[in-house]
Design a protein around this motif. Structure first.
Motif, mmCIF file in Angstrom:
data_model
loop_
_atom_site.group_PDB
_atom_site.id
_atom_site.type_symbol
_atom_site.label_atom_id
_atom_site.label_comp_id
_atom_site.label_asym_id
_atom_site.label_seq_id
_atom_site.Cartn_x
_atom_site.Cartn_y
_atom_site.Cartn_z
ATOM 1 N N THR A 45 39.953 42.943 23.474
ATOM 2 C CA THR A 45 38.908 43.114 24.470
ATOM 3 C C THR A 45 39.235 44.342 25.305
ATOM 4 O O THR A 45 40.363 44.479 25.797
ATOM 5 C CB THR A 45 38.831 41.892 25.414
ATOM 6 N N LEU A 46 38.279 45.215 25.464
ATOM 7 C CA LEU A 46 38.404 46.335 26.380
ATOM 8 C C LEU A 46 38.116 45.786 27.769
ATOM 9 O O LEU A 46 37.025 45.292 28.033
ATOM 10 C CB LEU A 46 37.410 47.434 26.013
ATOM 11 N N VAL A 47 39.119 45.810 28.631
ATOM 12 C CA VAL A 47 38.968 45.269 29.985
ATOM 13 C C VAL A 47 38.298 46.329 30.850
ATOM 14 O O VAL A 47 38.719 47.489 30.873
ATOM 15 C CB VAL A 47 40.331 44.862 30.578
ATOM 16 N N GLU A 56 48.308 42.181 36.221
ATOM 17 C CA GLU A 56 49.482 42.702 36.909
ATOM 18 C C GLU A 56 49.307 44.201 37.183
ATOM 19 O O GLU A 56 48.754 44.944 36.373
ATOM 20 C CB GLU A 56 50.709 42.462 36.014
ATOM 21 N N GLU A 57 49.808 44.646 38.318
ATOM 22 C CA GLU A 57 49.620 46.030 38.755
ATOM 23 C C GLU A 57 50.087 47.049 37.721
ATOM 24 O O GLU A 57 49.460 48.087 37.538
ATOM 25 C CB GLU A 57 50.358 46.259 40.072
ATOM 26 N N VAL A 58 51.180 46.766 37.029
ATOM 27 C CA VAL A 58 51.697 47.710 36.040
ATOM 28 C C VAL A 58 50.655 48.007 34.951
ATOM 29 O O VAL A 58 50.647 49.080 34.370
ATOM 30 C CB VAL A 58 53.028 47.207 35.429
ATOM 31 N N LEU A 59 49.759 47.073 34.700
ATOM 32 C CA LEU A 59 48.724 47.268 33.685
ATOM 33 C C LEU A 59 47.511 48.020 34.216
ATOM 34 O O LEU A 59 46.772 48.633 33.456
ATOM 35 C CB LEU A 59 48.252 45.920 33.142
ATOM 36 N N THR A 60 47.285 47.965 35.497
ATOM 37 C CA THR A 60 46.029 48.479 36.037
ATOM 38 C C THR A 60 46.092 49.934 36.467
ATOM 39 O O THR A 60 45.093 50.493 36.881
ATOM 40 C CB THR A 60 45.562 47.620 37.226
ATOM 41 N N ASN A 61 47.244 50.552 36.351
ATOM 42 C CA ASN A 61 47.377 51.969 36.680
ATOM 43 C C ASN A 61 47.161 52.823 35.440
ATOM 44 O O ASN A 61 47.954 53.695 35.128
ATOM 45 C CB ASN A 61 48.761 52.243 37.287
ATOM 46 N N SER A 62 46.089 52.562 34.728
ATOM 47 C CA SER A 62 45.805 53.294 33.494
ATOM 48 C C SER A 62 44.305 53.505 33.366
ATOM 49 O O SER A 62 43.515 52.838 34.019
ATOM 50 C CB SER A 62 46.334 52.519 32.282
ATOM 51 N N ALA A 63 43.943 54.441 32.501
ATOM 52 C CA ALA A 63 42.525 54.720 32.279
ATOM 53 C C ALA A 63 41.877 53.681 31.376
ATOM 54 O O ALA A 63 40.687 53.420 31.466
ATOM 55 C CB ALA A 63 42.361 56.116 31.676
ATOM 56 N N THR A 64 42.684 53.087 30.490
ATOM 57 C CA THR A 64 42.178 52.085 29.552
ATOM 58 C C THR A 64 43.125 50.901 29.523
ATOM 59 O O THR A 64 44.347 51.062 29.506
ATOM 60 C CB THR A 64 42.056 52.666 28.131
ATOM 61 N N LEU A 65 42.553 49.711 29.506
ATOM 62 C CA LEU A 65 43.319 48.468 29.374
ATOM 63 C C LEU A 65 42.662 47.623 28.292
ATOM 64 O O LEU A 65 41.475 47.322 28.372
ATOM 65 C CB LEU A 65 43.353 47.702 30.700
ATOM 66 N N ILE A 66 43.445 47.289 27.273
ATOM 67 C CA ILE A 66 42.973 46.451 26.169
ATOM 68 C C ILE A 66 43.809 45.180 26.169
ATOM 69 O O ILE A 66 45.034 45.229 26.313
ATOM 70 C CB ILE A 66 43.134 47.171 24.814
ATOM 71 N N GLU A 67 43.150 44.045 25.988
ATOM 72 C CA GLU A 67 43.836 42.755 25.929
ATOM 73 C C GLU A 67 43.695 42.202 24.514
ATOM 74 O O GLU A 67 42.605 42.188 23.954
ATOM 75 C CB GLU A 67 43.210 41.797 26.930
ATOM 76 N N ALA A 68 44.820 41.763 23.941
ATOM 77 C CA ALA A 68 44.796 41.111 22.630
ATOM 78 C C ALA A 68 44.803 39.605 22.842
ATOM 79 O O ALA A 68 45.323 39.106 23.845
ATOM 80 C CB ALA A 68 46.011 41.533 21.800
ATOM 81 N N HIS A 69 44.250 38.877 21.894
ATOM 82 C CA HIS A 69 44.090 37.428 22.017
ATOM 83 C C HIS A 69 44.720 36.678 20.839
ATOM 84 O O HIS A 69 44.013 36.059 20.049
ATOM 85 C CB HIS A 69 42.601 37.077 22.092
#
Length: 155
Positions: A45-47, A56-69
């Motif tokens: 999923t493209l968040v 978590e903050e370490v994940l949100t300091n980026s241009a793209t965040l993808i979550e695997a399930h």
């Protein structure tokens, strides 16, 4: 219910929705459609940025965040329930298909993620090769219930 595994990919490069869709389709075909949870036909999923506050903050300091399930449970020292080779395949797939990403691994219970550096991956493979799921199986044979184990440390 076992502790679930979480895998995230972050990138300083903005990835297009159609590129993530292609990754999703390829990953599902290569790992198996039944090896992912969540909405049908959804391994990744493209968040959206407005949903970053859930992570978590370490994940949100980026241009793209993808979550695997992944459907498999978390695997780590002290919680040897999941299928590490399958989790590692998802991590490696993301790293190899999108060289700009950093991939993170954690559990859905403890709220912490670890970057899957080459050194960290090597340590995980060493741990799995030495232990597999035996520590969990041994605890179950000694009479520890799965429910009591889920309250223990996953790291």
């Amino acid at each position: 219910m076992p502790v679930g595994a979480e895998i995230f990919a972050t990138s300083e490069v903005v990835l297009k929705e159609e590129d993530v869709k292609k990754l999703n389709d390829d990953l599902m075909n290569q790992i198996g459609h039944d090896r992912f949870v969540g909405p049908a036909e959804c391994a990744l999923t493209l968040v959206l940025p407005d949903e970053y506050n859930l992570f978590e903050e370490v994940l949100t300091n980026s241009a793209t965040l993808i979550e695997a399930h992944p459907v498999t449970a978390y695997y780590g020292a002290g919680y040897e329930r999941g299928l590490w080779p399958e989790l590692a395949a998802i991590i490696e797939f993301l790293k190899r298909r999108v060289p700009t990403v950093r991939v993170w691994y954690g559990s859905d219970t403890y709220g912490e993620v670890t970057e899957t550096t080459a050194q960290w991956m090597s340590l995980m493979w060493d741990y799995w090769a030495e232990n597999g799921n035996r520590p969990y199986q041994n605890r179950m044979r000694r009479g520890n219930s799965p429910e009591s184990e889920e309250t223990g440390s996953a790291h």
